[in-house]
Enzyme design. Structure first.
Site, short mmCIF file in Angstrom:
data_model
loop_
_atom_site.label_atom_id
_atom_site.label_comp_id
_atom_site.label_asym_id
_atom_site.label_seq_id
_atom_site.Cartn_x
_atom_site.Cartn_y
_atom_site.Cartn_z
N SER A 119 4.22 1.09 8.01
CA SER A 119 3.87 2.42 7.51
C SER A 119 3.11 3.18 8.59
O SER A 119 3.17 4.40 8.67
CB SER A 119 3.01 2.30 6.26
OG SER A 119 3.63 1.48 5.30
N LYS B 78 8.70 -2.83 11.75
CA LYS B 78 8.55 -1.68 10.83
C LYS B 78 7.15 -1.69 10.26
O LYS B 78 6.61 -2.76 9.93
CB LYS B 78 9.54 -1.80 9.69
CG LYS B 78 10.99 -1.79 10.14
CD LYS B 78 11.73 -0.65 9.52
CE LYS B 78 13.20 -0.71 9.93
NZ LYS B 78 13.88 0.56 9.69
N LEU C 9 6.74 3.18 1.57
CA LEU C 9 7.63 2.02 1.70
C LEU C 9 8.67 2.22 2.79
O LEU C 9 9.16 3.33 3.02
CB LEU C 9 8.33 1.75 0.36
CG LEU C 9 7.38 1.52 -0.83
CD1 LEU C 9 8.20 1.24 -2.09
CD2 LEU C 9 6.40 0.39 -0.56
N GLN D 17 -2.83 -12.46 7.18
CA GLN D 17 -2.93 -12.19 5.74
C GLN D 17 -2.18 -13.27 4.94
O GLN D 17 -2.69 -13.79 3.95
CB GLN D 17 -2.35 -10.81 5.44
CG GLN D 17 -2.14 -10.53 3.97
CD GLN D 17 -1.73 -9.09 3.72
OE1 GLN D 17 -2.56 -8.20 3.78
NE2 GLN D 17 -0.47 -8.86 3.45
N GLN E 172 -10.38 -2.90 1.77
CA GLN E 172 -9.94 -3.60 2.97
C GLN E 172 -9.99 -2.74 4.23
O GLN E 172 -9.56 -3.18 5.29
CB GLN E 172 -8.55 -4.21 2.75
CG GLN E 172 -7.41 -3.21 2.65
CD GLN E 172 -6.12 -3.86 2.20
OE1 GLN E 172 -6.02 -4.37 1.09
NE2 GLN E 172 -5.12 -3.85 3.08
N LYS F 77 4.98 -10.36 8.92
CA LYS F 77 4.42 -9.40 9.88
C LYS F 77 2.90 -9.48 9.86
O LYS F 77 2.26 -9.42 10.90
CB LYS F 77 4.86 -7.99 9.55
CG LYS F 77 4.18 -7.01 10.43
CD LYS F 77 4.76 -5.66 10.39
CE LYS F 77 3.78 -4.74 11.04
NZ LYS F 77 2.85 -4.15 10.07
N MET G 61 0.84 -1.20 0.00
CA MET G 61 0.00 0.00 0.00
C MET G 61 0.88 1.25 0.00
O MET G 61 0.39 2.36 0.26
CB MET G 61 -0.93 0.00 1.21
CG MET G 61 -1.91 -1.17 1.19
SD MET G 61 -3.38 -0.90 2.18
CE MET G 61 -2.67 -0.72 3.80
N HIS H 144 9.15 -3.48 3.39
CA HIS H 144 8.82 -3.65 1.97
C HIS H 144 10.08 -3.90 1.15
O HIS H 144 10.09 -4.72 0.24
CB HIS H 144 8.15 -2.37 1.42
CG HIS H 144 6.88 -1.98 2.11
ND1 HIS H 144 6.78 -0.86 2.90
CD2 HIS H 144 5.66 -2.54 2.14
CE1 HIS H 144 5.55 -0.74 3.36
NE2 HIS H 144 4.84 -1.75 2.93
P1 AMP Z 1 1.48 -3.01 3.43
O1 AMP Z 1 2.04 -1.96 2.54
O2 AMP Z 1 1.48 -2.65 4.88
O3 AMP Z 1 0.17 -3.57 2.93
O4 AMP Z 1 2.50 -4.23 3.34
C1 AMP Z 1 2.87 -4.79 2.12
C2 AMP Z 1 3.66 -6.05 2.37
O5 AMP Z 1 4.82 -5.74 3.15
C3 AMP Z 1 2.87 -7.11 3.18
O6 AMP Z 1 3.14 -8.40 2.65
C4 AMP Z 1 3.45 -6.96 4.55
O7 AMP Z 1 3.38 -8.14 5.33
C5 AMP Z 1 4.90 -6.60 4.26
N1 AMP Z 1 5.50 -5.92 5.41
C6 AMP Z 1 5.07 -4.80 6.02
N2 AMP Z 1 5.86 -4.51 7.08
C7 AMP Z 1 6.79 -5.49 7.14
C8 AMP Z 1 7.88 -5.77 8.02
N3 AMP Z 1 8.17 -4.97 9.05
N4 AMP Z 1 8.63 -6.85 7.77
C9 AMP Z 1 8.36 -7.67 6.72
N5 AMP Z 1 7.34 -7.47 5.86
C10 AMP Z 1 6.58 -6.40 6.06
#
Ligand code: AMP
Length: 282
Positions: A186, A184, A33, A153, A61, A149, A30, A37
């Site tokens: 967003s 970590k 970054l 999902q 969502q 994380k 989303m 990510h």
């Molecule tokens: P998001 O942008 O939050 O929807 O996350 C996109 C992808 O990045 C998802 O598969 C998350 O699980 C992964 N992600 C987000 N934060 C982390 C993190 N701290 N460590 C590993 N993967 C992450």
């Protein structure tokens, strides 16, 4: 690196790559970054010839009253990071491109989504499954990269791919943390300095719970209480859940006898809801 705003543009690029026999890795995000990510992107670079990052804050969502409007967005910033990491294509559609007028088809499941985040976010996983399904159909990736994380999902996506015979390999990637242990996210940008100072207690408490189980504790209730007490002890007042569930069914377990997922969600201040977890093979 190409930035595509339309499905048509993406499909054109993908068919050129496929014709050249190249494999494709997809990293759905989303945006906004961070290192989490970027670690997915690094894995994708290792495992696939071409890497596509999707950046789409998916309204489907988010529930009513959640942070869809305030979710941080900055495509220029994200594009710079992606370019530096050698991403081949960013797919950044707008909402109308993904959900044009008349859109009425969804992907959903009858298990795995009733506990953990699904309890307080009842429509969340339907939105995630639907958008990921669309992204898979648009990008047709060989591999898709998801972070541990978001453990629920990841379980939901794996199940969907298996149940629906989807032609993509799901590649789980480990949780990336700040130096003080905070996962970590967003959404960490929502935290005030004081909340940011307190937030690492979530990881510390989970670590303590993991040690309890490793040292032989098998009563989920005791582990959950110890984790919750530790989080509350620093002055955090709202825990959404701390749960221990079966790693496959995601159903709560009273006794820890098989592989488990221990996950939690904690509210910090008005706008942040932080999640974290660990898995343990028993
Ligand atoms: P998001 O942008 O939050 O929807 O996350 C996109 C992808 O990045 C998802 O598969 C998350 O699980 C992964 N992600 C987000 N934060 C982390 C993190 N701290 N460590 C590993 N993967 C992450």
């Amino acid at each position: 690196m190409k930035i595509c705003r339309t499905i048509k543009e993406v499909k054109k690029e993908i068919s050129r790559w496929k014709a050249a026999g190249e494999t494709i890795g997809l990293v759905p995000t989303m945006g906004w970054l961070h290192e989490g990510h970027l670690s997915l992107i690094r894995n994708a670079k290792k495992g696939s010839d071409k890497v596509v990052v999707s950046i789409f804050v998916n309204p489907m969502q988010f529930g009513p009253g959640e942070d869809y409007d305030s979710y941080p967005r900055d495509l220029d910033r994200d594009a710079k990071l992606c370019k530096k990491k050698g991403v081949d294509l960013i797919f950044a559609p707008d909402v109308e491109e993904m959900y044009p007028e008349g859109f009425c088809s969804y992907v959903d499941m009858t298990a795995l989504t009733g506990e953990l985040c699904g309890k307080t976010r009842p429509i969340h996983f339907r939105g995630v499954q639907t958008v990921v399904n669309k992204l898979f159909n648009i990008v047709t990736p060989d591999n898709a990269y998801f972070g541990e994380k978001d453990a629920q999902q990841l379980a939901v996506i794996k199940r969907m791919v298996k149940d629906l015979n989807m032609n993509v390999k799901i590649m789980p990637c480990p949780i990336i943390r700040e130096e003080d242990g905070l996962a970590k996210s967003s959404r960490n940008s929502y935290l005030s300095p004081e909340e940011r100072r307190l937030a690492p207690i979530i990881h510390k408490a989970l670590d303590m719970g993991r040690d309890m189980i490793k040292n032989g504790e098998r009563d989920s209730g005791k582990v959950i209480k110890a984790i919750s007490d530790m989080i509350l002890s620093v002055g955090i007042t709202r825990i959404d859940y701390v749960s221990i569930v079966d790693a496959l069914s995601l159903k709560p377990v009273d006794r820890i006898e098989k592989d488990i997922l221990c996950a939690c969600a904690v509210y910090m201040g008005d706008s942040a809801r932080l999640i974290d977890n660990f898995s343990l093979e028993i």
